[in-house]
Design a protein around this motif. Structure first.
Motif, mmCIF file in Angstrom:
data_model
loop_
_atom_site.group_PDB
_atom_site.id
_atom_site.type_symbol
_atom_site.label_atom_id
_atom_site.label_comp_id
_atom_site.label_asym_id
_atom_site.label_seq_id
_atom_site.Cartn_x
_atom_site.Cartn_y
_atom_site.Cartn_z
ATOM 1 N N TYR A 1 39.136 25.351 36.002
ATOM 2 C CA TYR A 1 39.809 24.414 36.897
ATOM 3 C C TYR A 1 39.528 24.837 38.335
ATOM 4 O O TYR A 1 39.218 25.989 38.622
ATOM 5 N N MET B 1 40.318 27.648 45.074
ATOM 6 C CA MET B 1 40.605 28.664 44.062
ATOM 7 C C MET B 1 40.030 28.159 42.753
ATOM 8 O O MET B 1 40.308 27.026 42.345
ATOM 9 N N GLN C 1 47.609 21.327 46.177
ATOM 10 C CA GLN C 1 47.287 20.447 45.052
ATOM 11 C C GLN C 1 47.406 21.199 43.734
ATOM 12 O O GLN C 1 47.365 22.431 43.712
ATOM 13 N N GLY C 2 47.521 20.440 42.662
ATOM 14 C CA GLY C 2 47.474 21.059 41.352
ATOM 15 C C GLY C 2 46.043 21.332 40.939
ATOM 16 O O GLY C 2 45.105 20.792 41.530
ATOM 17 N N PRO C 3 45.839 22.178 39.943
ATOM 18 C CA PRO C 3 44.480 22.438 39.458
ATOM 19 C C PRO C 3 43.816 21.169 38.946
ATOM 20 O O PRO C 3 44.475 20.307 38.362
ATOM 21 N N GLN D 1 41.410 24.538 42.248
ATOM 22 C CA GLN D 1 42.654 24.199 42.923
ATOM 23 C C GLN D 1 42.504 24.386 44.427
ATOM 24 O O GLN D 1 42.090 25.447 44.894
#
Lengths: 115, 110
Positions: free
Chosen positions: A35, A89, A41-43, A37
């Protein structure tokens, strides 16, 4: 520590360079997910593996991105010709390929900064 | 695609209760997840709902209504360490890949 590990934890690179990240899942987990990120924000799902097979890739994953899991254990995510928009990330997660597959365990992430 | 909406921020007092709502629109819904994420750390699994109803796990409970596309996470007896981002996520099929909302930042004040 038997959790998901990722290396490196931080990476600073110049635009145009290639980078490679590594993820070591929990040993008995045969599903592995990547994922991305960004702040606030969300992943976002990028891709996932069932053992060594890459089963799905998000449209977010341009042709500059490639992921492998050659022996069904650790995985690598490579970004070629990095761009500033790649700064984020990068999270790896793993899960069992059974009825407990829903519980994904995340690694600490690799924070990429492209200058 | 999926639309997952949750409030951006919530503030509550230590010892109180906070309810974080999540609404979603997705085809082929499989299950709904809640994760906790402290700043700079990885998300950690809190709960998973696949059937309608309330799942209770200690101070945290999660509710799902599939017909309404609605879930909530209930945090009781808030502690300072509960200050974190809470992520709502849905999965569509048996591959269990997750689609996350943007997260709700909960701040617990003394």
């Amino acid at each position: 520590d038997t959790g998901v590990s990722q290396d490196p934890r931080h990476k600073i690179t110049k635009r145009g360079q290639n980078v490679t990240f590594r993820c070591d899942p929990i040993s008995e987990h045969n599903r592995l997910y990547w994922y991305r990120q960004t702040l606030g924000q969300g992943p976002e799902f990028l891709t996932y593996f069932q053992n060594e097979a890459q089963l799905e890739k998000s449209r977010l994953l341009s042709d500059r991105f490639s992921a492998e899991r050659p022996k069904g254990s650790f995985s690598t995510l490579e970004i070629q010709r990095t761009e500033q928009g790649d700064s984020a990330m990068y999270l790896c997660a793993s899960s069992l390929g059974t009825d407990r597959a829903y519980e994904q365990y995340f690694g600490p992430g690799t924070r990429l900064t492209v200058t | 695609g999926q639309n997952i909406d949750q409030p951006t921020e919530m503030t509550a007092t230590e010892g109180a209760i906070v309810q974080i709502n999540c609404t979603y629109q997705t085809s082929g819904f499989n299950g709904l997840f809640w994760y906790q994420q402290h700043a700079g750390e990885a998300p950690t699994f809190l709960s998973y709902n696949v059937l309608d109803g309330l799942e209770e796990k200690g101070r945290f409970s999660s509710f799902l209504s599939r017909s309404k596309g609605y879930s909530y996470l209930l945090l009781k007896e808030l502690q300072m360490k509960d200050s974190a981002s809470y992520l709502c996520a849905v999965s569509r099929s048996n591959d269990y890949k997750l689609s996350f909302g943007a997260g709700t930042t909960v701040t617990v004040r003394a």
